[in-house]
Design an enzyme around this catalytic site. Structure first.
Site, PDB file in Angstrom:
ATOM      1  N   CYS A   1       0.865  -1.093  -0.034  1.00 37.14           N
ATOM      2  CA  CYS A   1      -0.054   0.094  -0.052  1.00 37.14           C
ATOM      3  C   CYS A   1       0.974   1.332   0.126  1.00 37.14           C
ATOM      4  CB  CYS A   1      -1.007   0.201   1.225  1.00 37.14           C
ATOM      5  SG  CYS A   1      -2.334  -1.097   1.168  1.00 37.14           S
TER       6      CYS A   1
ATOM      7  N   CYS B   1      26.373  -4.298   7.213  1.00 41.25           N
ATOM      8  CA  CYS B   1      26.459  -4.661   8.652  1.00 41.25           C
ATOM      9  C   CYS B   1      27.451  -5.842   8.579  1.00 41.25           C
ATOM     10  CB  CYS B   1      25.174  -4.961   9.543  1.00 41.25           C
ATOM     11  SG  CYS B   1      24.535  -6.310   8.545  1.00 41.25           S
TER      12      CYS B   1
END
Lengths: 375, 77
Positions: free
Chosen positions: A186, A329
């Site tokens: 959405c 990371c």
């Protein structure tokens, strides 16, 4: 306070009465997601007198939520959704208990959270959570009320409840998750505010029917609604035997199932070491190390900025990034979480997560040097 | 033999219509192939198939006047 007066309008319904009201008061319902579907569902369930409502949501209220997420006000922007929702619901009905889980539902915590409830309502906004909730409900044998919306169309159905010797679930309807590109969220394509209002309310109605035993719930069925032309279809589900192979068979299987990978989440935003090296040489991009400050190896080969994941959400509001951002990371897991946070706050940026993290980068650089010294 | 094919969600967006009449398709595999040829963008999309409002798992023979629905999953909440 007179309880009978509070529920008088439903107590007077034929076939409802005190017995049904007692069933509601003893029921424990878990709502996954306090968003477009969760807000209206929770509102009506609290109003109806569901004894215990659990709410799982790790998110905070943003201004783009307000056109459809009816429990939140403009002054709530930035506050945790579960906190605001619990306060509003408690004000609506002080007689019920509300338990909040301000955390992301994962395969590590889902079974522990869900096991205490009679029924689960799925109001999540992504496929990996939908498959995860479904599988957890199948393993724990909990009825699941499914709802999903996109643009002007919604779907609602009841899974994992037996009727006529048939018990179907989400995987019977959609055995394979789509990739992120073919089924946008959405956030990307929009949704008419009233649509989750209708579907979430419909989910609450199914929950009340199942708990009290009135009417015919959408068991083994999926109902679709198109708001633009007012068409409603009901489809009968069938058991998909093929899918049994793909589903986690037991608790251990579930705990090691990688739902993000299964659902190709953020696949288009994952960048390989090779592509990353090309990119950082070709254009000026922000390279962000989201590891905590004491982690090694230290990166000296290219310029990075340290924004540890533990305070990432807060720190990104103050920083001007280049248009292209690469997050990294140790192994490529935490940078995916950071990617979601950054994409949400600054949707105009082009954000990537380095596959395999700095560990993979160092490994490949080493082998490249080795290859070069051999030739 | 006329079959009605219904498109839901993103499939309707891609095809630009919510339904289409097809002639000469005898089973759902063939129907799928036909609509994917006509709208190549459908090939990339995931959807489940229902015949006369019953979800099917495998290729199913079609009868005249059957209604076939192509249903994509939604993620929004």
């Amino acid at each position: 306070m007179n309880t009978e007066n509070r529920y008088q309008r439903q107590l007077q319904l034929t076939g409802f009465g005190k017995e049904a009201q007692d069933k509601l008061a003893n029921a424990k319902i878990l709502m996954i997601g306090a968003g477009g579907l969760g807000c209206p569902a929770l509102q009506y369930l609290a109003g109806a007198g569901i004894g215990t409502l659990g709410i799982v949501d790790f998110d905070t209220v943003t201004i783009t939520n307000l056109h459809r997420q009816t429990l939140f006000a403009t002054a709530d922007i930035g506050k945790p959704k579960v906190e605001v929702a619990a306060k509003r619901l408690k004000a609506l009905n002080p007689e019920i208990s509300i338990i909040t889980y301000p955390t992301q539902l994962t395969n590590q915590n889902a079974l522990d959270i869900i096991k205490d409830y009679d029924l689960v309502i799925d109001g999540s906004d992504n496929f990996s959570t939908r498959y995860l909730v479904n599988d957890a409900c199948v393993l724990l044998n909990k009825p699941l009320i499914y709802g999903a919306v996109m643009r002007f169309e919604g779907q609602v159905g009841v899974f994992n409840l037996e009727s006529n010797n048939l018990k179907t679930n989400y995987r019977d309807l959609f055995p394979t998750p789509p990739d992120a590109v073919s089924a946008p969220s959405c956030n990307e394509v929009g949704v008419l505010g009233v649509l989750p209002g209708i579907i979430g309310t419909w989910q609450a109605s199914e929950a009340i029917k199942i708990i009290t035993g009135i009417g015919t719930p959408l068991v083994n069925k999926i109902l679709t609604l198109n708001l633009l032309n007012n068409t409603v279809y009901e489809f009968q589900l069938a058991k998909n035997n093929q899918l049994q192979k793909e589903m986690p068979k037991d608790k251990n299987d579930f705990l090691s199932f990688n739902y993000d990978w299964f659902c190709n989440k953020n696949l288009q935003n994952i960048i390989t070491v090779e592509a990353f090296d090309k990119l950082r040489k070709a254009e000026k991009c922000s390279i962000i190390d989201v590891r905590e400050t004491d982690e090694t190896p230290i990166i000296s080969e290219f310029e990075t900025q340290q924004l540890p994941l533990s305070c990432f959400r807060e720190s990104i509001t103050e920083i001007n990034f280049n248009t292209t951002v690469v997050l990294l990371c140790q192994s490529g897991q935490r940078s995916l979480k950071a990617l979601e946070l950054l994409k949400k706050q600054q949707p105009s940026l082009k954000v990537f997560s380095l596959e395999g993290g700095i560990t993979e980068w160092k490994k490949q650089i080493k082998s490249e040097h080795y290859e070069q010294s051999q030739t | 033999m006329k079959i009605t094919c219904l498109f839901f969600g993103q499939l309707a967006e891609v095809t630009g219509r919510s339904s289409q009449k097809l002639t000469g398709t005898t089973d759902t595999d063939e129907l799928k192939k036909r609509v994917q040829q006509q709208y190549p963008a459908l090939e990339k999309l995931t959807f489940s198939i229902a015949v006369n409002k019953k979800m099917i798992q495998q290729n199913t023979t079609l009868q005249p006047e059957d209604e076939v629905a192509l249903l994509p999953p939604f993620s929004g909440g």
